[in-house]
Design a protein around this motif. Structure first.
Motif, short mmCIF file in Angstrom:
data_model
loop_
_atom_site.label_atom_id
_atom_site.label_comp_id
_atom_site.label_asym_id
_atom_site.label_seq_id
_atom_site.Cartn_x
_atom_site.Cartn_y
_atom_site.Cartn_z
N GLY A 1 -0.30 6.50 3.98
CA GLY A 1 -1.60 7.12 4.19
C GLY A 1 -2.78 6.20 3.92
O GLY A 1 -3.91 6.51 4.31
N ASP A 2 -2.51 5.07 3.31
CA ASP A 2 -3.58 4.12 3.01
C ASP A 2 -3.96 3.31 4.24
O ASP A 2 -3.30 3.37 5.29
CB ASP A 2 -3.14 3.16 1.90
CG ASP A 2 -3.18 3.80 0.53
OD1 ASP A 2 -2.69 3.19 -0.43
OD2 ASP A 2 -3.70 4.93 0.43
N SER A 3 -5.02 2.54 4.08
CA SER A 3 -5.50 1.67 5.15
C SER A 3 -5.42 0.22 4.72
O SER A 3 -5.42 -0.09 3.52
CB SER A 3 -6.96 2.00 5.50
OG SER A 3 -7.07 3.32 5.99
N LEU A 4 -5.39 -0.64 5.71
CA LEU A 4 -5.33 -2.08 5.46
C LEU A 4 -5.93 -2.77 6.67
O LEU A 4 -5.79 -2.30 7.80
CB LEU A 4 -3.87 -2.51 5.28
CG LEU A 4 -3.52 -3.74 4.46
CD1 LEU A 4 -4.05 -3.60 3.04
CD2 LEU A 4 -2.00 -3.93 4.43
N ARG B 1 -4.65 5.30 15.36
CA ARG B 1 -4.67 4.94 13.93
C ARG B 1 -5.04 3.47 13.71
O ARG B 1 -5.64 3.14 12.68
CB ARG B 1 -3.30 5.21 13.30
CG ARG B 1 -2.87 6.66 13.31
CD ARG B 1 -1.56 6.84 12.54
NE ARG B 1 -0.46 6.12 13.15
CZ ARG B 1 0.21 5.13 12.56
NH1 ARG B 1 -0.11 4.74 11.33
NH2 ARG B 1 1.20 4.52 13.19
N VAL C 1 0.84 -1.19 0.00
CA VAL C 1 0.00 0.00 0.00
C VAL C 1 0.88 1.24 0.00
O VAL C 1 2.09 1.16 0.24
CB VAL C 1 -0.95 0.03 1.22
CG1 VAL C 1 -1.92 -1.14 1.18
CG2 VAL C 1 -0.16 0.06 2.52
N GLN C 2 0.26 2.36 -0.24
CA GLN C 2 0.98 3.63 -0.20
C GLN C 2 0.82 4.29 1.17
O GLN C 2 -0.14 4.00 1.90
CB GLN C 2 0.48 4.56 -1.29
CG GLN C 2 0.79 4.08 -2.70
CD GLN C 2 0.40 5.10 -3.76
OE1 GLN C 2 -0.51 5.91 -3.56
NE2 GLN C 2 1.09 5.08 -4.89
N GLN D 1 -7.30 -3.27 12.15
CA GLN D 1 -7.55 -2.23 11.16
C GLN D 1 -6.44 -1.19 11.28
O GLN D 1 -6.23 -0.62 12.36
CB GLN D 1 -8.91 -1.57 11.42
CG GLN D 1 -9.22 -0.40 10.50
CD GLN D 1 -9.40 -0.81 9.06
OE1 GLN D 1 -10.04 -1.82 8.78
NE2 GLN D 1 -8.84 -0.04 8.14
N ASN E 1 -4.93 2.30 9.78
CA ASN E 1 -5.18 3.51 9.00
C ASN E 1 -3.95 4.41 9.00
O ASN E 1 -3.12 4.33 9.89
CB ASN E 1 -6.38 4.27 9.57
CG ASN E 1 -7.66 3.46 9.53
OD1 ASN E 1 -7.86 2.62 8.65
ND2 ASN E 1 -8.53 3.71 10.50
N SER E 2 -3.90 5.25 8.00
CA SER E 2 -2.79 6.22 7.89
C SER E 2 -1.43 5.54 8.02
O SER E 2 -0.58 5.96 8.81
CB SER E 2 -2.94 7.31 8.96
OG SER E 2 -4.18 7.98 8.84
N VAL F 1 4.63 -0.64 3.02
CA VAL F 1 4.08 0.70 2.85
C VAL F 1 5.09 1.53 2.06
O VAL F 1 6.19 1.80 2.54
CB VAL F 1 3.78 1.37 4.19
CG1 VAL F 1 3.08 2.71 3.98
CG2 VAL F 1 2.92 0.47 5.07
#
Length: 127
Positions: free
Chosen positions: A14-17, A66, A11-12, A81, A83-84, A125
Motif C-alpha cells: 500500500g505504500d508508495s515509492l 497506480r 516498503v509495506q 512513481q 503507488n499502492s 514490498v
C-alpha cells in the motif's frame, strides 16, 4: 550511455515509492525510456515506457492507474512513481534506454527494443 537506477527499498503493501534513473548520455532527450522488473524465478517484464518527447506513455495492465512514468530531459532523468504497491511487485526494477527512435512520440515495450540497461534497484514490498 550509462544508466543509474535508484530509489528502491523496503516498503509495506500500500505504500508508495519513486524510482529514478539518471543517464549519462548527452542526447538523453532523444532516448525512449522504459522501466522493467524481474521477480525471483520469473522473466523480466515491462512496467512502463515513455517516448522521448514525453507525450506518450505505456503501462502494463497490472500497474495501470497506480504507476506513473515521467521524464525530466533537462536533468537527464526518468522517474517511476509507484503507488499502492503490492507484495507480488517485489522485484529488481531496471531502467532502459533506446537510442535510435522513429520520432518523439513512439514508446517501446519490448525488452529487445532497448539498447542500454541500468544495474537495477531492488524493491521489496512486505505484506
Amino acid at each position: 550511455v550509462q544508466l543509474q537506477a535508484s530509489g528502491g527499498g523496503l516498503v509495506q503493501a500500500g505504500d508508495s515509492l519513486r524510482l529514478s534513473c539518471a543517464s549519462s548520455g548527452r542526447t538523453f532527450s532523444r532516448y525512449a525510456m522504459g522501466w522493467f522488473r524481474q521477480a525471483p524465478g520469473k522473466e523480466r517484464e515491462v512496467v512502463a515506457a515513455i517516448s522521448w518527447g514525453g507525450s506518450r506513455t505505456y503501462y502494463a495492465d497490472s500497474v495501470e492507474g497506480r504507476f506513473t512514468i515521467s521524464r525530466d530531459n533537462a536533468e537527464n532523468t526518468v522517474y517511476l512513481q509507484m503507488n499502492s504497491l503490492k507484495p507480488e511487485e517485489t522485484a529488481v526494477y531496471y531502467c532502459a534506454a533506446r537510442v535510435n527512435t522513429y520520432n518523439s512520440f513512439t514508446y517501446y515495450y519490448r525488452s529487445d527494443d532497448y539498447d542500454y540497461w541500468g544495474q537495477g534497484t531492488l524493491v521489496t514490498v512486505s505484506s
